[in-house]
Motif scaffolding. Structure first.
Motif, PDB file in Angstrom:
ATOM      1  N   THR A 119     -18.490   1.112 111.507  1.00  0.00           N
ATOM      2  CA  THR A 119     -19.036  -0.180 111.936  1.00  0.00           C
ATOM      3  C   THR A 119     -18.656  -1.327 110.993  1.00  0.00           C
ATOM      4  O   THR A 119     -18.719  -2.488 111.378  1.00  0.00           O
ATOM      5  CB  THR A 119     -20.573  -0.113 112.048  1.00  0.00           C
ATOM      6  OG1 THR A 119     -21.089   0.383 110.796  1.00  0.00           O
ATOM      7  CG2 THR A 119     -21.008   0.821 113.171  1.00  0.00           C
ATOM      8  N   GLY A 120     -18.256  -0.994 109.742  1.00  0.00           N
ATOM      9  CA  GLY A 120     -17.902  -2.063 108.799  1.00  0.00           C
ATOM     10  C   GLY A 120     -16.470  -1.953 108.315  1.00  0.00           C
ATOM     11  O   GLY A 120     -15.917  -0.852 108.259  1.00  0.00           O
ATOM     12  N   GLY A 121     -15.859  -3.066 107.996  1.00  0.00           N
ATOM     13  CA  GLY A 121     -14.490  -3.048 107.459  1.00  0.00           C
ATOM     14  C   GLY A 121     -13.455  -3.379 108.511  1.00  0.00           C
ATOM     15  O   GLY A 121     -13.803  -3.704 109.653  1.00  0.00           O
ATOM     16  N   ARG A 122     -12.199  -3.282 108.109  1.00  0.00           N
ATOM     17  CA  ARG A 122     -11.096  -3.573 109.030  1.00  0.00           C
ATOM     18  C   ARG A 122     -11.063  -2.551 110.149  1.00  0.00           C
ATOM     19  O   ARG A 122     -11.360  -1.371 109.943  1.00  0.00           O
ATOM     20  CB  ARG A 122      -9.755  -3.524 108.292  1.00  0.00           C
ATOM     21  CG  ARG A 122      -9.472  -4.708 107.392  1.00  0.00           C
ATOM     22  CD  ARG A 122      -8.060  -4.633 106.812  1.00  0.00           C
ATOM     23  NE  ARG A 122      -7.036  -5.129 107.733  1.00  0.00           N
ATOM     24  CZ  ARG A 122      -6.790  -6.425 107.912  1.00  0.00           C
ATOM     25  NH1 ARG A 122      -7.492  -7.342 107.284  1.00  0.00           N
ATOM     26  NH2 ARG A 122      -5.840  -6.808 108.755  1.00  0.00           N
ATOM     27  N   ALA A 123     -10.663  -3.006 111.335  1.00  0.00           N
ATOM     28  CA  ALA A 123     -10.636  -2.125 112.510  1.00  0.00           C
ATOM     29  C   ALA A 123      -9.779  -0.879 112.262  1.00  0.00           C
ATOM     30  O   ALA A 123     -10.147   0.221 112.667  1.00  0.00           O
ATOM     31  CB  ALA A 123     -10.132  -2.881 113.731  1.00  0.00           C
ATOM     32  N   ARG A 179     -11.717   1.568 110.297  1.00  0.00           N
ATOM     33  CA  ARG A 179     -12.790   2.130 111.130  1.00  0.00           C
ATOM     34  C   ARG A 179     -12.192   3.164 112.086  1.00  0.00           C
ATOM     35  O   ARG A 179     -12.769   4.227 112.323  1.00  0.00           O
ATOM     36  CB  ARG A 179     -13.482   1.009 111.908  1.00  0.00           C
ATOM     37  CG  ARG A 179     -14.403   0.169 110.995  1.00  0.00           C
ATOM     38  CD  ARG A 179     -14.588  -1.262 111.479  1.00  0.00           C
ATOM     39  NE  ARG A 179     -15.192  -1.306 112.797  1.00  0.00           N
ATOM     40  CZ  ARG A 179     -15.123  -2.383 113.607  1.00  0.00           C
ATOM     41  NH1 ARG A 179     -14.465  -3.473 113.232  1.00  0.00           N
ATOM     42  NH2 ARG A 179     -15.703  -2.354 114.774  1.00  0.00           N
ATOM     43  N   LEU A 180     -11.013   2.857 112.627  1.00  0.00           N
ATOM     44  CA  LEU A 180     -10.334   3.781 113.543  1.00  0.00           C
ATOM     45  C   LEU A 180      -9.971   5.090 112.825  1.00  0.00           C
ATOM     46  O   LEU A 180     -10.149   6.182 113.379  1.00  0.00           O
ATOM     47  CB  LEU A 180      -9.067   3.114 114.087  1.00  0.00           C
ATOM     48  CG  LEU A 180      -8.241   3.924 115.094  1.00  0.00           C
ATOM     49  CD1 LEU A 180      -9.044   4.214 116.356  1.00  0.00           C
ATOM     50  CD2 LEU A 180      -6.953   3.179 115.454  1.00  0.00           C
ATOM     51  N   GLU A 181      -9.503   4.971 111.605  1.00  0.00           N
ATOM     52  CA  GLU A 181      -9.180   6.175 110.825  1.00  0.00           C
ATOM     53  C   GLU A 181     -10.442   6.988 110.562  1.00  0.00           C
ATOM     54  O   GLU A 181     -10.429   8.220 110.666  1.00  0.00           O
ATOM     55  CB  GLU A 181      -8.545   5.791 109.472  1.00  0.00           C
ATOM     56  CG  GLU A 181      -7.065   5.593 109.547  1.00  0.00           C
ATOM     57  CD  GLU A 181      -6.372   5.765 108.193  1.00  0.00           C
ATOM     58  OE1 GLU A 181      -5.258   5.255 108.070  1.00  0.00           O
ATOM     59  OE2 GLU A 181      -6.942   6.413 107.279  1.00  0.00           O
ATOM     60  N   HIS A 182     -11.532   6.291 110.218  1.00  0.00           N
ATOM     61  CA  HIS A 182     -12.800   6.982 109.977  1.00  0.00           C
ATOM     62  C   HIS A 182     -13.242   7.732 111.238  1.00  0.00           C
ATOM     63  O   HIS A 182     -13.630   8.904 111.174  1.00  0.00           O
ATOM     64  CB  HIS A 182     -13.881   5.974 109.551  1.00  0.00           C
ATOM     65  CG  HIS A 182     -15.234   6.607 109.397  1.00  0.00           C
ATOM     66  ND1 HIS A 182     -15.653   7.198 108.222  1.00  0.00           N
ATOM     67  CD2 HIS A 182     -16.242   6.780 110.285  1.00  0.00           C
ATOM     68  CE1 HIS A 182     -16.870   7.704 108.399  1.00  0.00           C
ATOM     69  NE2 HIS A 182     -17.243   7.460 109.643  1.00  0.00           N
ATOM     70  N   VAL A 183     -13.178   7.054 112.378  1.00  0.00           N
ATOM     71  CA  VAL A 183     -13.608   7.668 113.646  1.00  0.00           C
ATOM     72  C   VAL A 183     -12.711   8.868 113.977  1.00  0.00           C
ATOM     73  O   VAL A 183     -13.200   9.920 114.412  1.00  0.00           O
ATOM     74  CB  VAL A 183     -13.602   6.625 114.792  1.00  0.00           C
ATOM     75  CG1 VAL A 183     -13.765   7.303 116.148  1.00  0.00           C
ATOM     76  CG2 VAL A 183     -14.725   5.604 114.573  1.00  0.00           C
ATOM     77  N   THR A 184     -11.418   8.740 113.732  1.00  0.00           N
ATOM     78  CA  THR A 184     -10.484   9.849 113.989  1.00  0.00           C
ATOM     79  C   THR A 184     -10.855  11.062 113.139  1.00  0.00           C
ATOM     80  O   THR A 184     -11.017  12.175 113.633  1.00  0.00           O
ATOM     81  CB  THR A 184      -9.036   9.414 113.667  1.00  0.00           C
ATOM     82  OG1 THR A 184      -8.706   8.300 114.489  1.00  0.00           O
ATOM     83  CG2 THR A 184      -8.047  10.536 113.923  1.00  0.00           C
ATOM     84  N   LEU A 239     -11.273  -0.118 119.588  1.00  0.00           N
ATOM     85  CA  LEU A 239     -11.068  -0.188 118.139  1.00  0.00           C
ATOM     86  C   LEU A 239      -9.568  -0.227 117.840  1.00  0.00           C
ATOM     87  O   LEU A 239      -9.098  -1.001 116.991  1.00  0.00           O
ATOM     88  CB  LEU A 239     -11.706   1.061 117.521  1.00  0.00           C
ATOM     89  CG  LEU A 239     -12.260   1.004 116.099  1.00  0.00           C
ATOM     90  CD1 LEU A 239     -13.096  -0.230 115.872  1.00  0.00           C
ATOM     91  CD2 LEU A 239     -13.093   2.268 115.845  1.00  0.00           C
ATOM     92  N   LEU A 240      -8.838   0.594 118.576  1.00  0.00           N
ATOM     93  CA  LEU A 240      -7.381   0.649 118.384  1.00  0.00           C
ATOM     94  C   LEU A 240      -6.741  -0.693 118.767  1.00  0.00           C
ATOM     95  O   LEU A 240      -5.862  -1.206 118.065  1.00  0.00           O
ATOM     96  CB  LEU A 240      -6.822   1.791 119.226  1.00  0.00           C
ATOM     97  CG  LEU A 240      -5.371   2.191 118.970  1.00  0.00           C
ATOM     98  CD1 LEU A 240      -5.209   3.710 119.071  1.00  0.00           C
ATOM     99  CD2 LEU A 240      -4.418   1.531 119.939  1.00  0.00           C
ATOM    100  N   GLY A 273      -2.766  -6.752 113.526  1.00  0.00           N
ATOM    101  CA  GLY A 273      -1.414  -6.535 112.987  1.00  0.00           C
ATOM    102  C   GLY A 273      -1.316  -5.286 112.126  1.00  0.00           C
ATOM    103  O   GLY A 273      -0.337  -5.098 111.417  1.00  0.00           O
ATOM    104  N   ASP A 274      -2.336  -4.428 112.185  1.00  0.00           N
ATOM    105  CA  ASP A 274      -2.333  -3.236 111.336  1.00  0.00           C
ATOM    106  C   ASP A 274      -1.738  -2.006 112.020  1.00  0.00           C
ATOM    107  O   ASP A 274      -1.605  -0.952 111.398  1.00  0.00           O
ATOM    108  CB  ASP A 274      -3.758  -2.916 110.862  1.00  0.00           C
ATOM    109  CG  ASP A 274      -4.248  -3.937 109.841  1.00  0.00           C
ATOM    110  OD1 ASP A 274      -3.389  -4.486 109.121  1.00  0.00           O
ATOM    111  OD2 ASP A 274      -5.466  -4.191 109.776  1.00  0.00           O
ATOM    112  N   LEU A 275      -1.440  -2.117 113.318  1.00  0.00           N
ATOM    113  CA  LEU A 275      -0.784  -0.999 114.013  1.00  0.00           C
ATOM    114  C   LEU A 275       0.575  -1.474 114.511  1.00  0.00           C
ATOM    115  O   LEU A 275       0.743  -2.651 114.839  1.00  0.00           O
ATOM    116  CB  LEU A 275      -1.634  -0.516 115.196  1.00  0.00           C
ATOM    117  CG  LEU A 275      -2.966   0.154 114.870  1.00  0.00           C
ATOM    118  CD1 LEU A 275      -3.596   0.686 116.151  1.00  0.00           C
ATOM    119  CD2 LEU A 275      -2.786   1.310 113.876  1.00  0.00           C
TER     120      LEU A 275
END
Lengths: 198, 198
Positions: free
Chosen positions: A78-82, A85-90, A134-135, A142-144
């Motif tokens: 829920t916090g931080g750069r998307a 967060r996506l890596e955490h969820v993965t 999230l992705l 610009g992170d993906l």
């Protein structure tokens, strides 16, 4: 004829037996008779715990979904750069999948023939959509990489994650849930090549 | 009762119908009666073309396997650095999977109850082992990251590739086999993050 054993089941332990039978025979192919034989208690004893096999399915699917949806509410999700967060969820999705392996396996194999199965498919889609959002947010930041479509990337990510139920066997030793989660995160986000992104 | 249509099938067109029924009902759940109804010709007309449903399964599986194994003999798979050969095999495996979608779908769903199914599983394992060997060679060359185990990487790579049969639908337009193959290669080898490997 086998002797019925005394019914010492709790709802949880009966559920564990039912999920095993569902995963082996398919939910459609499982009768109350199969459940009774696998549990070693009479059908009426099972009816003492639950209304029928669809309630067992609902309880099992709920356990899988509760685990997966809880990941989306963790601070790392829920916090931080998307992209983080996506890596955490993965990572956490892989860990929950392995911790709740039979329950998530059942969730992923549901077909949609009953109301409970359709509800399961609906909730699964909802989870997928939240990860896809999230992705897309991470891509907008610009992170993906821009040359892989977001919908395609979401599908490949879940393809990799969901395939784990096909081969992961806890008893085979070796890979823990953290090891597998690490491998998924590294492969999906940083790539297998050593010169990736160079 | 429906009128049986005149049998104008070739072995190939009958096979296409059979594979569709196998994928929908599962091979175990398909009877000659189901095949006869789907094809709109009598069971004896089907027996005119093939010995039975197991021969249809063998023909369908052979078509999928021939396509996949042919990839391993292509120049891009036999010459050059192992990591580039692995990328070539990954890309072409995705393309063959999409070009032969119903046949590869059937191959991936085979259970192992008959001799033909066990042969299919054996050949599939052989294909996986050849790709795994390529991956290990690429790792030995130092071209793959050292912190992801080779066996795990092979499984995740095939997890991503094989999941395509679950969601790819040619009629939905958009993603061509080359687009999907590109996305798989980029995701698996270079990773989704823009700063990957930096």
């Amino acid at each position: 004829m086998t002797m019925a054993k005394r019914d010492t089941y709790t709802p949880e332990s009966l559920l564990a037996v039912a999920v095993e039978v569902f995963n082996e025979r398919g939910y459609d192919g499982t009768s109350m008779e199969h459940l009774s034989r696998a549990a070693g208690i009479s059908k009426s004893s099972i009816y003492h715990h639950v209304k029928g096999k669809e309630e067992l399915l609902r309880l099992a699917i709920s356990r899988a979904l509760d685990g997966l949806f809880a990941v989306l509410d963790e601070p790392g999700a829920t916090g931080g750069r998307a992209v983080d967060r996506l890596e955490h969820v993965t990572r956490r999705t892989v860990e929950v999948l392995i911790e709740e392996l039979p329950y998530v396996t059942l969730l992923l194999r549901v077909r949609g023939n009953t109301a409970t199965e359709r509800w399961a498919l609906e909730r699964r889609r909802e989870f997928d959509h939240r990860v896809a959002a999230l992705l897309e947010r991470a891509a907008a930041d610009g992170d993906l990489r821009a040359d892989v479509d977001g919908r395609l990337a979401t599908r490949l990510l879940f393809g990799m994650i969901n395939s784990i139920v096909e081969w992961y066997r806890p008893e085979r030793g070796g890979a823990t849930s953290a090891t597998v989660a690490d491998a998924v995160v590294r492969t999906a986000f940083a790539g297998l090549r050593t010169d990736a992104g160079a």
